[in-house]
Design an enzyme around this catalytic site. Structure first.
Site, mmCIF file in Angstrom:
data_model
loop_
_atom_site.group_PDB
_atom_site.id
_atom_site.type_symbol
_atom_site.label_atom_id
_atom_site.label_comp_id
_atom_site.label_asym_id
_atom_site.label_seq_id
_atom_site.Cartn_x
_atom_site.Cartn_y
_atom_site.Cartn_z
ATOM 1 N N ASN A 4 17.760 -10.373 -66.467
ATOM 2 C CA ASN A 4 18.457 -9.207 -67.003
ATOM 3 C C ASN A 4 17.390 -8.203 -67.416
ATOM 4 O O ASN A 4 16.706 -8.401 -68.411
ATOM 5 C CB ASN A 4 19.305 -9.646 -68.207
ATOM 6 C CG ASN A 4 19.872 -8.467 -68.978
ATOM 7 O OD1 ASN A 4 19.881 -7.343 -68.489
ATOM 8 N ND2 ASN A 4 20.352 -8.739 -70.188
ATOM 9 N N TRP A 5 17.279 -7.141 -66.610
ATOM 10 C CA TRP A 5 16.204 -6.176 -66.881
ATOM 11 C C TRP A 5 16.526 -5.209 -68.008
ATOM 12 O O TRP A 5 15.668 -4.419 -68.405
ATOM 13 C CB TRP A 5 15.894 -5.388 -65.601
ATOM 14 C CG TRP A 5 15.033 -6.139 -64.632
ATOM 15 C CD1 TRP A 5 14.555 -7.413 -64.762
ATOM 16 C CD2 TRP A 5 14.541 -5.644 -63.381
ATOM 17 N NE1 TRP A 5 13.790 -7.746 -63.674
ATOM 18 C CE2 TRP A 5 13.766 -6.686 -62.808
ATOM 19 C CE3 TRP A 5 14.674 -4.446 -62.686
ATOM 20 C CZ2 TRP A 5 13.133 -6.541 -61.575
ATOM 21 C CZ3 TRP A 5 14.044 -4.306 -61.456
ATOM 22 C CH2 TRP A 5 13.283 -5.343 -60.907
ATOM 23 N N LYS A 6 17.768 -5.212 -68.471
ATOM 24 C CA LYS A 6 18.161 -4.273 -69.533
ATOM 25 C C LYS A 6 17.780 -2.843 -69.120
ATOM 26 O O LYS A 6 17.907 -2.513 -67.952
ATOM 27 C CB LYS A 6 17.532 -4.693 -70.874
ATOM 28 C CG LYS A 6 17.789 -6.179 -71.139
ATOM 29 C CD LYS A 6 17.504 -6.627 -72.534
ATOM 30 C CE LYS A 6 17.819 -8.120 -72.643
ATOM 31 N NZ LYS A 6 17.725 -8.620 -74.010
ATOM 32 N N HIS A 90 27.492 -8.999 -72.634
ATOM 33 C CA HIS A 90 26.186 -9.250 -73.256
ATOM 34 C C HIS A 90 26.228 -8.826 -74.732
ATOM 35 O O HIS A 90 26.869 -7.833 -75.081
ATOM 36 C CB HIS A 90 25.098 -8.480 -72.509
ATOM 37 C CG HIS A 90 23.722 -8.887 -72.926
ATOM 38 N ND1 HIS A 90 23.134 -8.400 -74.072
ATOM 39 C CD2 HIS A 90 22.843 -9.760 -72.389
ATOM 40 C CE1 HIS A 90 21.944 -8.964 -74.208
ATOM 41 N NE2 HIS A 90 21.742 -9.792 -73.202
ATOM 42 N N GLU A 92 24.209 -7.291 -76.531
ATOM 43 C CA GLU A 92 23.797 -5.898 -76.784
ATOM 44 C C GLU A 92 24.952 -4.939 -76.505
ATOM 45 O O GLU A 92 25.104 -3.924 -77.171
ATOM 46 C CB GLU A 92 22.547 -5.564 -75.948
ATOM 47 C CG GLU A 92 21.322 -6.243 -76.545
ATOM 48 C CD GLU A 92 20.221 -6.574 -75.555
ATOM 49 O OE1 GLU A 92 20.225 -6.050 -74.430
ATOM 50 O OE2 GLU A 92 19.337 -7.378 -75.932
ATOM 51 N N GLU A 162 23.965 -17.318 -75.134
ATOM 52 C CA GLU A 162 22.832 -16.555 -75.640
ATOM 53 C C GLU A 162 22.967 -16.377 -77.147
ATOM 54 O O GLU A 162 23.636 -15.435 -77.605
ATOM 55 C CB GLU A 162 22.772 -15.188 -74.963
ATOM 56 C CG GLU A 162 22.579 -15.271 -73.461
ATOM 57 C CD GLU A 162 21.879 -14.025 -72.931
ATOM 58 O OE1 GLU A 162 20.831 -14.185 -72.303
ATOM 59 O OE2 GLU A 162 22.368 -12.915 -73.177
ATOM 60 N N GLY A 168 15.269 -11.613 -77.460
ATOM 61 C CA GLY A 168 14.201 -10.632 -77.677
ATOM 62 C C GLY A 168 13.399 -10.875 -78.948
ATOM 63 O O GLY A 168 12.640 -10.017 -79.374
ATOM 64 N N SER A 208 14.870 -15.539 -75.311
ATOM 65 C CA SER A 208 13.428 -15.830 -75.378
ATOM 66 C C SER A 208 12.983 -16.952 -74.442
ATOM 67 O O SER A 208 12.083 -17.724 -74.782
ATOM 68 C CB SER A 208 13.002 -16.124 -76.820
ATOM 69 O OG SER A 208 13.225 -14.980 -77.631
ATOM 70 N N GLY A 229 15.566 -12.215 -70.139
ATOM 71 C CA GLY A 229 15.365 -10.793 -70.356
ATOM 72 C C GLY A 229 13.904 -10.417 -70.144
ATOM 73 O O GLY A 229 13.438 -10.285 -69.009
HETATM 74 P P1 PGA Z 1 15.238 -12.220 -73.789
HETATM 75 O O1 PGA Z 1 16.696 -11.632 -73.404
HETATM 76 O O2 PGA Z 1 14.890 -13.227 -72.721
HETATM 77 O O3 PGA Z 1 14.333 -11.020 -73.745
HETATM 78 O O4 PGA Z 1 15.345 -12.831 -75.117
HETATM 79 C C1 PGA Z 1 17.702 -12.457 -72.902
HETATM 80 C C2 PGA Z 1 18.962 -11.668 -72.646
HETATM 81 O O5 PGA Z 1 19.285 -10.784 -73.455
HETATM 82 O O6 PGA Z 1 19.667 -11.880 -71.652
#
Ligand code: PGA
Length: 244
Positions: A4-6, A90, A92, A162, A168, A208, A229
């Site tokens: 997931n590149w966000k 997600h 976010e 998640e 993150g 993470s 991510g």
């Molecule tokens: P992260 O993000 O690996 O940077 O913790 C995971 C995600 O939000 O899918």
């Protein structure tokens, strides 16, 4: 294994990533590999991956077919880019953009109708874990998102656990904590769709995930893969997660 590149990378950075990434996973046939870049990078990503086993997905969509929805992308539009997957719900999107289990459910149904495969994200926040509400949150989010699906539709879904406190932050869930959550989710799937659907359902861990912790996570039979991510933004790092 999904990345997931966000909100990172331009189309030219996307092309550069795949130049480096493709040879590193050319022989990795043990898993599906999915990358979900921002919408504007989808064309570059699909083109770079044509003829490979790397699949591309979106990070969101809107449930309507078309209409006056400024800034939104329909399932058909996403499908027309050559994308096969879409991340839905997600944390976010839930926390910054007000998405809920109900909106996720509508998006999941619309995605499935267009032939896109949803990666449905659920997970508890830190105060919910501290208040021993993790299982309750997971059950509610899981059932809310997959409500009204037929067993056939459900078979197209991947669920991603998640924990919000691990995203993150560098604070990865221990393999045992993740496995416990996955068991709870699989149990809900069993109640909704039966034993076979629960056994077949792929549940990813996200939060993470890094090259140095992927092995411990994947050693848990409950964990079927990862949604990554930060560590998916760099070709060598994501390839070493894929090839754990
Ligand atoms: P992260 O993000 O690996 O940077 O913790 C995971 C995600 O939000 O899918």
């Amino acid at each position: 294994m999904a990345g997931n590149w966000k909100m990172y990378k331009t189309p030219s950075e996307t092309a550069a990533f795949f130049e480096k990434f493709k040879p590193l996973v050319a022989n990795s046939s043990h898993c599906d590999i999915v990358i979900c870049p921002p919408f504007v990078d989808l064309a570059a990503a699909v083109e770079a991956c044509s003829g490979t086993h790397i699949q591309i997905g979106g990070q969101n969509l809107f449930w309507a077919k078309e209409g006056a929805y400024t800034g939104e992308i329909s399932p058909e539009m996403l499908r027309a880019t050559g994308s096969k997957w879409v991340i839905i719900g997600h944390s976010e999107r839930r926390h910054y953009f007000g998405e809920t289990d109900e909106s996720s459910n509508k998006k999941i149904l619309a995605a499935l109708e267009s032939g896109l495969r949803p990666i449905y994200c659920i997970g508890e926040r830190v105060h919910e874990r501290e208040a021993a509400k993790t299982h309750h949150i997971l059950e509610t989010q899981c059932m809310g998102g997959i409500a009204a699906l037929t067993p056939e539709q459900f078979s197209q879904i991947v669920i991603a656990y998640e924990p919000v406190w691990a995203i993150g932050t560098g604070k990865v869930a221990t393999p045992e904590i993740a496995a416990d959550a996955h068991r709870c989710i699989r149990n809900q799937v069993r109640k909704a769709f039966g034993v076979d659907a629960a056994a077949a359902c792929r549940i990813l861990y996200g939060g993470s995930v890094k090259p140095d912790n992927i092995r411990g996570l994947m050693a848990q039979p409950e964990i079927d893969g990862a949604l990554v991510g930060g560590a998916s933004l760099e070709a060598v790092s994501f390839a070493s997660i894929v090839n754990f």
